[in-house]
Design an enzyme around this catalytic site. Structure first.
Site, short mmCIF file in Angstrom:
data_model
loop_
_atom_site.label_atom_id
_atom_site.label_comp_id
_atom_site.label_asym_id
_atom_site.label_seq_id
_atom_site.Cartn_x
_atom_site.Cartn_y
_atom_site.Cartn_z
N GLY A 103 14.31 9.84 37.18
CA GLY A 103 13.35 9.17 36.43
C GLY A 103 11.91 10.12 36.37
N THR A 104 11.96 10.81 37.69
CA THR A 104 10.59 11.85 37.93
C THR A 104 10.95 12.85 36.77
OG1 THR A 104 10.34 11.19 40.17
CG2 THR A 104 9.50 13.31 39.38
N ASN A 135 6.31 -0.72 39.17
CA ASN A 135 7.01 -0.60 40.23
C ASN A 135 6.41 -1.55 41.41
OD1 ASN A 135 5.44 1.87 39.78
ND2 ASN A 135 5.96 2.30 41.81
N GLN A 170 11.97 1.08 36.08
CA GLN A 170 12.06 -0.32 36.63
C GLN A 170 12.54 -1.42 35.79
OE1 GLN A 170 11.98 -1.22 39.73
NE2 GLN A 170 11.17 0.82 40.69
N HIS A 175 19.28 5.42 40.05
CA HIS A 175 19.37 4.88 41.40
C HIS A 175 18.84 3.51 41.69
CE1 HIS A 175 15.61 5.97 43.51
NE2 HIS A 175 15.36 6.62 42.58
N CYS A 178 7.06 5.48 47.11
CA CYS A 178 6.25 6.93 47.20
C CYS A 178 5.15 6.89 47.58
CB CYS A 178 6.10 7.09 45.37
SG CYS A 178 7.57 6.83 44.60
N1 PLP Z 1 9.07 5.55 37.50
C1 PLP Z 1 9.12 4.39 38.09
C2 PLP Z 1 8.22 3.18 37.71
C3 PLP Z 1 9.66 4.37 39.52
O1 PLP Z 1 9.68 3.37 40.20
C4 PLP Z 1 10.20 5.43 39.84
C5 PLP Z 1 10.83 5.62 41.34
O2 PLP Z 1 10.47 4.92 42.28
C6 PLP Z 1 10.23 6.71 39.38
C7 PLP Z 1 9.73 6.78 37.85
C8 PLP Z 1 10.97 8.01 39.74
O3 PLP Z 1 12.39 7.90 39.47
P1 PLP Z 1 13.22 8.73 40.51
O4 PLP Z 1 13.28 8.24 42.06
O5 PLP Z 1 14.75 8.47 40.02
O6 PLP Z 1 12.59 10.29 40.34
#
Ligand code: PLP
Length: 385
Positions: free
Chosen positions: A69-70, A153, A181, A203, A327
């Site tokens: 996601g990041t 999230n 999410q 994940h 995070c």
């Molecule tokens: N965006 C949201 C809303 C998330 O909750 C998260 C992960 O906690 C991410 C992005 C990041 O995803 P990833 O952990 O796959 O990098």
């Protein structure tokens, strides 16, 4: 242990692991290789892309696999904003909501620091919602991109994405949504949502960590962030994570097939859990929107405690949850999300988030609600002595 931290991550589903296994072992080819092993890997990748695009209601070529996601958020934010700025220099503003995940927020700040963009932040109301009026108020002729997350999230608030995206589109501004999410819980049809870009992550859905995808609407220009061999149609170089893509596709397909029933069942359990907590824990406050929220998230503040102490006490009792987003965990600063909702620092520091995956049971949530009552009472008593 009762695991109520599914918004942080989920275990890999058996079906997902089974689908991935061949591409981690016998079928280990590089999709770019011109021999049968490579061709088999390329076919698996194409199948995974077709499956993801089937769920998103888009064309295969509009899906780029990423490391999660990041990366999908970074690619959307920087890739689209920089491509637009390169075409028209006056397009030098990006709009984000006040409660974005750091992957979006920090990408916007990077554009500000290094590429001369201004960042316009849309405030949210006390329930964490972005209103159409608030979005309209920040849009300018110079706006290159808008990014508003589908569901938050930390508090689970769901945004009116289709309306917000329609407003941006009426001004010819691309609209990105972080659906990390939302995936598995809410409809993801990109045409119905009217978005130009959408991020997902494996994940949170029963696929492994380190795989995700970004949808980008056909004619949207996007600059790659990772340069190299030109994989993913030049949008994201690097040998593809074939097993990860297969895992993501399998998890997403499974979640999508059961989405309506799962969302309804888990939302009913969530509501019972919220009712039990609010009914038994004095001064407990539900954070986020009372109804427009993810089926999978119940988040509270427990004034007179610290979120971290409640968390530790709950873990002692066998319930695992989170004091905010994973995070931000470990930092003493109040969550910027809760602050944006207008929650005072002192109260924000008492936040606890419970989040569920599709396997959650009524019995586990009843046990958890009793543990919450006991944990908060114990932390409050200790605080007084
Ligand atoms: N965006 C949201 C809303 C998330 O909750 C998260 C992960 O906690 C991410 C992005 C990041 O995803 P990833 O952990 O796959 O990098």
């Amino acid at each position: 242990m009762i695991f109520l931290d599914a918004a942080a991550t989920t275990p890999v589903r058996r079906e997902v692991l089974d689908a991935m296994w061949p591409y981690l072992t016998g079928e280990f080819g590089n999709p770019s290789s011109h021999h049968s092993l490579g061709e088999s890997a390329a076919a698996a990748l194409a199948g995974a892309r077709a499956a993801v695009s089937g769920v998103l209601g888009c064309r295969s070529g509009e899906v780029t696999f990423t490391s999660g996601g990041t990366e999908a958020d970074n690619l959307a934010m920087k890739g689209i904003a920089l491509a637009r700025q390169a075409t028209e220099a006056r397009l030098n503003r990006v709009v984000i909501s006040a409660i974005e995940h750091p992957a979006v927020e920090e990408s916007a700040r990077y554009l500000e620091r290094f590429h001369g963009f201004a960042v316009d932040v849309i405030p949210v109301d006390g329930a964490g919602r972005v209103t159409l009026e608030a979005l309209a108020a920040v849009l300018r002729p110079e706006t290159a991109l808008v990014s508003v997350m589908y569901a938050n999230n930390e508090v689970g608030t769901v945004q009116p994405i289709a309306q917000l995206a329609a407003l941006a589109r009426s001004r010819d501004i691309p609209f990105h949504t972080d659906a990390v999410q939302a995936a598995g819980w809410l409809p993801l049809d990109v045409k119905a949502l009217g978005v130009d870009a959408l991020s997902i992550s494996g994940h949170k859905l029963g696929a492994p960590k380190g795989c995700g995808a970004l949808y980008v609407r056909g004619r949207t220009r996007i600059e790659p962030l990772v340069h190299g061999g030109g994989q993913e149609r030049g949008r994201r170089s690097g040998t593809e994570n074939v097993a990860g893509a297969v895992g993501l596709a399998t998890a997403l397909t499974l979640a999508h097939a059961q989405q309506l029933q799962t969302a309804e069942r888990v939302a009913a359990l969530r509501d019972r859990f919220i009712g039990a907590v609010l009914g038994t824990v004095p001064r407990a406050v539900l954070t986020g929107h009372p109804t427009e929220r993810l089926p999978s998230v119940a988040s509270f503040c427990f004034p007179g405690t610290s979120g971290e102490s409640v968390l530790l006490e709950l873990e002692r009792q066998g319930v695992v949850c989170s004091s905010g987003s994973a995070c931000a965990a470990g930092s003493d600063a109040p969550s910027p999300v809760l602050t944006a909702l207008g929650i005072e620092t002192e109260v924000a520091q008492t936040a606890v988030r419970f989040s569920f995956d599709s396997s959650i049971s009524a019995v586990d949530l009843e046990t958890a609600a009793q543990a919450v009552q006991a944990a908060v009472a114990s932390v409050r008593t200790l605080g007084r002595t």
